[in-house]
Design an enzyme around this catalytic site. Sequence first.
Site, PDB file in Angstrom:
ATOM      1  N   SER A 181      14.288  -3.623  15.529  1.00  0.00           N
ATOM      2  CA  SER A 181      14.342  -5.000  15.998  1.00  0.00           C
ATOM      3  C   SER A 181      13.135  -5.433  16.819  1.00  0.00           C
ATOM      4  O   SER A 181      12.816  -6.611  16.871  1.00  0.00           O
ATOM      5  CB  SER A 181      15.630  -5.224  16.792  1.00  0.00           C
ATOM      6  OG  SER A 181      15.766  -4.253  17.794  1.00  0.00           O
ATOM      7  N   HIS A 209      19.435  -6.018  11.358  1.00  0.00           N
ATOM      8  CA  HIS A 209      18.344  -6.924  10.978  1.00  0.00           C
ATOM      9  C   HIS A 209      18.007  -6.827   9.496  1.00  0.00           C
ATOM     10  O   HIS A 209      17.079  -7.478   9.028  1.00  0.00           O
ATOM     11  CB  HIS A 209      17.095  -6.655  11.825  1.00  0.00           C
ATOM     12  CG  HIS A 209      17.177  -7.257  13.193  1.00  0.00           C
ATOM     13  ND1 HIS A 209      16.981  -8.603  13.431  1.00  0.00           N
ATOM     14  CD2 HIS A 209      17.472  -6.701  14.387  1.00  0.00           C
ATOM     15  CE1 HIS A 209      17.128  -8.845  14.719  1.00  0.00           C
ATOM     16  NE2 HIS A 209      17.428  -7.710  15.326  1.00  0.00           N
ATOM     17  N   LYS A 240      23.869 -12.144  12.610  1.00  0.00           N
ATOM     18  CA  LYS A 240      22.466 -12.556  12.478  1.00  0.00           C
ATOM     19  C   LYS A 240      22.306 -13.396  11.208  1.00  0.00           C
ATOM     20  O   LYS A 240      22.705 -14.542  11.208  1.00  0.00           O
ATOM     21  CB  LYS A 240      21.569 -11.316  12.549  1.00  0.00           C
ATOM     22  CG  LYS A 240      21.566 -10.783  13.992  1.00  0.00           C
ATOM     23  CD  LYS A 240      20.859  -9.487  14.195  1.00  0.00           C
ATOM     24  CE  LYS A 240      20.861  -9.156  15.695  1.00  0.00           C
ATOM     25  NZ  LYS A 240      20.897  -7.735  15.975  1.00  0.00           N
TER      26      LYS A 240
HETATM   27  C1  PLP Z   1      21.708  -7.157  17.104  1.00  0.00           C
HETATM   28  C2  PLP Z   1      21.926  -5.740  16.801  1.00  0.00           C
HETATM   29  C3  PLP Z   1      23.193  -5.158  16.939  1.00  0.00           C
HETATM   30  C4  PLP Z   1      24.343  -5.903  17.544  1.00  0.00           C
HETATM   31  O1  PLP Z   1      24.905  -6.793  16.621  1.00  0.00           O
HETATM   32  P1  PLP Z   1      25.861  -7.962  17.169  1.00  0.00           P
HETATM   33  O2  PLP Z   1      26.645  -8.349  15.966  1.00  0.00           O
HETATM   34  O3  PLP Z   1      24.978  -9.036  17.692  1.00  0.00           O
HETATM   35  O4  PLP Z   1      26.703  -7.363  18.230  1.00  0.00           O
HETATM   36  C5  PLP Z   1      23.367  -3.832  16.571  1.00  0.00           C
HETATM   37  N1  PLP Z   1      22.345  -3.112  16.084  1.00  0.00           N
HETATM   38  C6  PLP Z   1      21.098  -3.630  15.937  1.00  0.00           C
HETATM   39  C7  PLP Z   1      20.011  -2.791  15.376  1.00  0.00           C
HETATM   40  C8  PLP Z   1      20.849  -4.962  16.302  1.00  0.00           C
HETATM   41  O5  PLP Z   1      19.635  -5.471  16.161  1.00  0.00           O
END
Ligand code: PLP
Length: 393
Positions: A181, A209, A240
């Site tokens: 990320s 992502h 996301k």
């Molecule tokens: C954003 C993210 C999460 C968390 O996901 P949410 O649905 O926002 O709780 C988990 N793992 C990674 C790699 C992320 O980038």
Amino acid sequence: MSKWDATLGEELRQLKKEGRYRPLTVWSGGSGTRMELDGRSYIQMSSNNYLGLTDHPALKKAAIDAVDRYGVGSGSVRTITGTLDIHRELELRLAEFKGTEAALVFQSGFTTNQGVLASILGPEDVVISDELNHASIIDGIRLTKAARKIYAHKDMEQLEAVLKESAGFKKRLVVTDGVFSMDGDIAPLPQIVELCEKYDAFVYVDDAHASGVLGKNGKGSTDHFGLHGRVHIQVGTLSKAVGAVGGYVACDQVLKDYLIHKARPFLFSTSQTPAVAATCLAAIEVLKQSGDLIDKLWDNASYFRAKVQELGFDTGASETPIVPVIAGSPADTMTFSDMMREEGIFAQGIVYPTVALDKGRLRFIVTAKHTRGELDETIAALKKCGEKLNLIR
Ligand SMILES: *Cc1c(COP(=O)(O)O)cnc(C)c1O
């Protein structure tokens, strides 16, 4: 002086001194490519709304219809009265979409990682994790009694060495983000899978992502690399690119059945609201026909990254729509971020300790919905600010 002041208050003052204190940015309007802040419109370059699904008409209609039919809440945890027919339907469609036997939905990607990792690992096991994995993976690992080993970012020689010395453990689990990320680079999943097959280890990929971004119709990194059937646990997010909120694990039926009995966020926290489940179901239908939208996302990302590199900026290891623009020290990063904001561009500054001290950056996330005009405006602002700050090589 309140009792917090001497302890927590002191820590906050220290953060302020170090320039690491972050008040929340409060936006008005939906999460489109332009968002309003204190009455001014900004080009939004920090949202995870990769495909613009947060205000897709079909998703909005699904949410409204679900509220009309089921009300606003599910009323319980999944194991009591909180499994509605749309929750079951969502899991069936997700498994079908991912090409796995089963899928289990959690309230978020964060609780998915916590719930799954904490459930499947015991004291006789070892978990082997990339050093740049997400905080929710780290927290999930903290909840287990398994032995922990970290390998340097994407370092396959080190991973092999760790696997070799881990022969004595009952289960070996290798965990990686699919797309990282902070840097926007892709995990070397084919090599990870090969090593895990050689040393009899399980593979766990967190595609937060990559969901809706990588692979055919956004099926994720396993599909992107043609590794169906060779990745044991695929975690995805619905928060996301999918545009709503939630997380899931796509896996075999036995693991799903096990998690239904063991995963604590699943057992002890109320299920997704009906509107959210219905929104995610509608999103899967949109994703199935999303070829053009995903092509546009990658076109936009390549265009933006190439232009930024042409200007002479360092974009690190980026190979996805996440494009970091390296500024350096935390102070330089914050100045850069403030100047871009004056130009009407919002890109989140990310500094130590999230990234190395000299690798502070603005993290740009390009979406399918950005127009060429918006990207060009952003690039022009980057040129202006980069020149002033001597960031351009
Ligand atoms: C954003 C993210 C999460 C968390 O996901 P949410 O649905 O926002 O709780 C988990 N793992 C990674 C790699 C992320 O980038």
